[in-house]
Design a protein around this motif. Structure first.
Motif, short mmCIF file in Angstrom:
data_model
loop_
_atom_site.label_atom_id
_atom_site.label_comp_id
_atom_site.label_asym_id
_atom_site.label_seq_id
_atom_site.Cartn_x
_atom_site.Cartn_y
_atom_site.Cartn_z
N ALA A 268 0.86 -1.13 0.01
CA ALA A 268 0.08 -0.06 -0.08
C ALA A 268 0.72 1.24 0.01
CB ALA A 268 -0.78 -0.06 1.17
N ASN A 269 2.19 1.12 0.09
CA ASN A 269 3.16 2.15 0.00
C ASN A 269 3.98 1.99 -1.43
OD1 ASN A 269 5.10 4.15 0.04
ND2 ASN A 269 5.75 3.57 2.22
N PRO A 270 3.71 2.88 -2.35
CA PRO A 270 4.51 2.71 -3.51
C PRO A 270 5.86 2.77 -3.60
CG PRO A 270 2.44 4.22 -4.02
CD PRO A 270 2.53 4.00 -2.63
N LEU A 271 6.50 3.45 -2.50
CA LEU A 271 7.80 3.56 -2.18
C LEU A 271 8.43 2.35 -1.61
CD1 LEU A 271 8.67 6.99 -0.43
CD2 LEU A 271 9.79 6.05 -2.61
N GLN A 272 7.45 1.59 -1.03
CA GLN A 272 7.82 0.12 -0.46
C GLN A 272 7.98 -0.85 -1.48
OE1 GLN A 272 8.78 -0.42 3.12
NE2 GLN A 272 9.62 -1.83 1.73
N THR A 273 7.01 -0.56 -2.57
CA THR A 273 6.85 -1.52 -3.67
C THR A 273 8.21 -1.53 -4.44
OG1 THR A 273 4.41 -1.46 -3.95
CG2 THR A 273 5.72 -1.94 -5.75
N ALA A 274 8.57 -0.22 -4.89
CA ALA A 274 9.80 0.04 -5.45
C ALA A 274 11.38 -0.70 -4.75
CB ALA A 274 10.05 1.25 -5.94
N ASP A 275 11.08 -0.37 -3.56
CA ASP A 275 12.04 -0.78 -2.49
C ASP A 275 12.31 -2.22 -2.47
OD1 ASP A 275 13.04 1.92 -2.00
OD2 ASP A 275 12.12 1.88 -0.05
N ASN A 276 11.00 -2.69 -2.63
CA ASN A 276 11.09 -4.24 -2.28
C ASN A 276 11.67 -4.98 -3.62
OD1 ASN A 276 9.93 -4.41 0.20
ND2 ASN A 276 7.82 -4.74 -0.58
N GLU A 277 11.20 -4.28 -4.57
CA GLU A 277 11.80 -5.11 -6.11
C GLU A 277 13.26 -4.92 -6.17
OE1 GLU A 277 12.65 -3.97 -10.23
OE2 GLU A 277 10.78 -3.03 -9.77
N LEU A 278 13.91 -3.83 -5.84
CA LEU A 278 15.21 -3.62 -5.63
C LEU A 278 16.09 -4.91 -5.07
CD1 LEU A 278 17.75 -2.05 -6.54
CD2 LEU A 278 17.43 -0.71 -4.48
N ASN A 424 13.02 1.63 -14.20
CA ASN A 424 13.01 2.38 -12.94
C ASN A 424 11.50 2.39 -12.36
OD1 ASN A 424 13.20 4.43 -10.92
ND2 ASN A 424 14.70 5.37 -11.94
N THR A 425 11.35 1.52 -11.45
CA THR A 425 9.85 1.41 -10.93
C THR A 425 9.50 2.56 -10.33
OG1 THR A 425 10.24 -0.90 -10.66
CG2 THR A 425 8.72 0.08 -9.34
N TYR A 426 10.23 3.32 -9.59
CA TYR A 426 10.18 4.85 -8.81
C TYR A 426 9.27 5.61 -9.94
CZ TYR A 426 13.14 2.55 -5.23
OH TYR A 426 13.55 1.70 -4.60
N THR A 427 10.24 6.08 -10.88
CA THR A 427 9.59 6.99 -12.00
C THR A 427 8.63 6.22 -12.82
OG1 THR A 427 11.40 6.11 -13.58
CG2 THR A 427 11.70 8.03 -12.30
N CYS A 428 8.49 5.22 -13.04
CA CYS A 428 7.54 4.45 -13.63
C CYS A 428 5.90 4.50 -12.74
CB CYS A 428 7.80 2.81 -13.77
SG CYS A 428 6.31 1.89 -14.59
N LEU A 429 6.08 4.24 -11.47
CA LEU A 429 4.89 4.41 -10.66
C LEU A 429 4.45 5.94 -10.46
CD1 LEU A 429 5.45 1.89 -7.75
CD2 LEU A 429 3.79 1.65 -9.67
N ALA A 430 5.56 6.68 -10.50
CA ALA A 430 5.08 8.08 -10.31
C ALA A 430 4.36 8.64 -11.60
CB ALA A 430 6.50 8.96 -10.20
N LEU A 431 4.93 8.33 -12.66
CA LEU A 431 4.15 8.67 -13.91
C LEU A 431 3.02 8.10 -14.26
CD1 LEU A 431 7.29 8.95 -16.22
CD2 LEU A 431 5.90 11.02 -15.33
#
Length: 634
Positions: A268-278, A424-431
């Motif tokens: 439920a936290n997009p930052l956590q999603t991207a961190d998890n994938e890394l 880059n999941t961070y920028t992908c989710l942001a956009l």
């Protein structure tokens, strides 16, 4: 004898569970965790990694959250045109709002405890001139901006089909996101025969088949470690690519070449999603390496067979004042409509603005090599909803899929199918959310019903619309690779880019879309330009120094064989003429490789891009010719 159990190790410090004293007290119980590493993410998606002795973390704990503890040289990270040689200082600030994980080095045992040495990896933000300029901060600002704007829209506008929000308004928005990770694994010395792989793929010999030996062990261990890191893995399985390994004289599996996928629970936290994938990518690579296997997360590591995707799931929910949780993309009655008004708006926003998103998602030649017809990878900017609301379907030929479960309204979400493991999941989710916001804004401000929005989303090319573009279509329930010719696909859904430069050129032809996504300054035009400048630099360097050299190496491997008849001789002469055209300069003309390099040196990127397309086509045709020639000689 080492009797240490895995449960004696600390793997994760959950966000918000401990304060300063609690964290330091916890770490004091695990002296084998000797280092701290602040994990900042640059524009290319690279993560920083360092070893800071734990005693410094204990001594200067507060400084790690103010930027006074750790600095780096901006020339060592990808922040193009931001961190310059004469202004390169980058400060790093730890993020306390996500999980921190421990990375263990099993080759370096702590002499006091006998346990592997651990490094506490703390996600961080990168600061330049007091401004957050990294990928994590882009996502954090974007989610905050989208949350604020949607909250405002819901206060100002009645939502058709969601009249209950007037009596039970939204208290908090929840951005549910997830990724699926595909990758190839192989014996390091394994030679690759793309023809054998292609046949195996077409015969469906690998998909969801049983894993064996070291591959099975490594996948199971990866799932177990992901569980310990708090990712809650849901499935690991074989993907479509691969061939059956051999068993050597010692009973071991050798010549391993397989494609796998591992998935874990959404966050439920997009930052956590991207961190998890890394962290998952790092963990998976290390586990398989321990068993002598090489992992690649490249999008298209082997030409002619399936590439690796990273389908990215995007959802939106809300906690209401009453405490009830609702999915804002789901209609009130799942069997009567595909989506809510908000859901239709979000989907339309992502589709309309995709040309402004794509250069940030498919940012490399490798990424675009995967997006070709015939491999279940998306080519067209198009969606599929299903034949009817009461019959959910999965169309794997489209860009954005609608995931629905008639028994579970909370499951409604979008699956963006173009990202690859190195996106880059961070920028992908942001956009994705910034684009969705643009469509949601249109849907709510227009006051249209779900039926009216569905009609616009389902329009034919050339049919005028209030939001979507007149000349385009955006929905198809057919297999777009079977239903339409390449020319028809280009006409209906827009011509896909063939190179990195074409991708960026399409963005520059759609500057209004880019400005729309940058309007809230969460992902500013300045940061977008930095991202794209880095993309162009890497495209030039890779094309000039790697892609051409790899093509040259392959061309040099083609040798004339003893001919049996005139046909063999004619085929070799044709091959030799093509080799010379591609790779050999003469007094009369420059070869194709040289002309590409000359265009890059002159910064004539339109020419370099066009010649790259020609080169790729000719190299494929040459390889096919050589196989035909070689197979005909005994």
């Amino acid at each position: 004898m080492n009797t240490m159990r895995e449960d004696e190790l600390l793997y994760v410090i959950p966000a918000g569970k401990y304060g300063k004293e609690g964290i330091l007290s916890l770490l004091a119980q695990y002296p084998e965790i000797k280092y701290v590493s602040l994990v900042g993410i640059d524009m290319a998606g690279n993560d920083t990694d360092e070893r800071i002795p734990m005693e410094i973390f204990f001594k200067d704990y507060n400084d790690f959250f103010s930027g006074d503890a750790v600095q780096t040289d901006g020339s060592s990270v990808v922040l193009t045109n931001i961190a310059t040689l004469n202004n390169a200082r980058i400060d790093m600030i730890a993020d306390p709002d996500v999980n921190w994980v421990v990375d263990y080095n099993y080759d370096n045992l702590d002499p006091q405890t006998g346990k592997p040495t651990g490094t506490l990896r703390i996600p961080a933000f990168l600061i330049h001139n007091n401004e957050m300029v990294d990928s994590r901060s882009i996502l954090k600002r974007s989610i905050r901006y989208v949350e604020k704007e949607i909250a405002r829209l819901l206060q100002e506008h009645r939502v058709p089909g969601m009249e209950y929000l007037a009596d039970d308004p939204v208290d908090e928005l929840v951005f549910t996101t997830a990724t699926e990770l595909e990758f190839w694994v192989k014996t390091p010395s394994q030679e690759i025969d793309s023809r054998v792989l292609s046949v195996s793929q077409r015969m469906q010999e690998q998909y969801w088949q049983r894993t064996h030996g070291a591959v099975r062990t490594a996948m199971e261990e990866s799932i177990e470690l992901l569980q310990k890191l708090g990712l809650k893995p849901e499935m690991g399985h074989k993907e479509v690519g691969g061939v059956k390994p051999r068993i050597d004289d010692n009973g071991r599996l050798v010549n391993i070449l397989e494609q796998l996928e591992i998935d874990w629970k959404y966050s439920a936290n997009p930052l956590q999603t991207a961190d998890n994938e890394l962290e998952a990518r790092i963990l998976i690579r290390e586990v398989f390496r321990k068993y002598g296997l090489e992992v690649t997360f490249k999008a298209k590591p082997i030409s002619g067979v399936a590439g690796s995707g990273k389908h990215t799931h995007v959802g939106l929910g809300a906690k209401l004042k009453s405490g009830k949780f609702v999915n804002l993309f789901s209609p009130q009655v799942l069997t009567e409509d595909f989506l809510s008004v908000i859901g239709y708006g979000a989907l339309m926003g992502m589709l309309k603005n995709y040309e402004a998103m794509n250069p940030f998602i498919s940012a490399t030649t490798d990424a675009l090599n995967r997006l070709k017809p015939g491999f279940e990878a998306p080519v067209c900017v198009v969606t599929s909803l299903g034949r009817a609301p009461d019959f959910p379907s999965r169309n794997r030929s489209i860009l954005i899929g609608l995931i629905r479960d008639l028994k579970n309204p909370l499951a409604t979400r979008f699956e963006l199918r173009s990202p690859n493991p190195y996106t880059n999941t961070y920028t992908c989710l942001a956009l994705s959310y910034l684009a969705a916001l643009d469509g949601i804004r249109y849907a709510l401000e227009s006051g249209k019903t779900g039926a009216e929005l569905l009609a616009e989303l389902s329009k034919e090319p050339g049919e005028p619309a209030d939001y979507l573009e007149t000349e385009r279509a955006y929905r198809s329930e057919e297999d777009v690779f079977v239903k339409f010719t390449a020319a028809e696909r280009d006409h209906h859904f827009g011509k896909p880019p063939a190179t990195v430069w074409e991708n960026i050129s399409l963005l520059r032809q759609n500057t209004e879309k880019q400005k729309c996504l940058a309007a809230g300054e969460a992902f500013s035009l300045r940061l977008m330009d930095s991202f794209l400048a880095g993309v162009i630099n890497r495209w030039k360097l890779e094309l000039y120094n790697r892609i051409i050299n790899e093509g040259l190496k392959k061309i040099r491997s083609y040798r004339e064989l003893p001919a049996a008849d005139i046909l063999d001789e004619e085929r070799w002469q044709a091959i030799q003429a093509e080799r010379l055209y591609l790779a050999k300069d003469s007094a009369e003309r420059m070869c194709l490789f040289t002309r590409i390099r000359q265009a890059l040196n002159a910064e004539d990127y339109d020419t370099a891009s066009a010649l790259q397309v020609e080169m790729q086509q000719r190299l494929i045709e040459l390889e096919n010719r050589y196989v035909e020639y070689k197979d005909n000689i005994f």
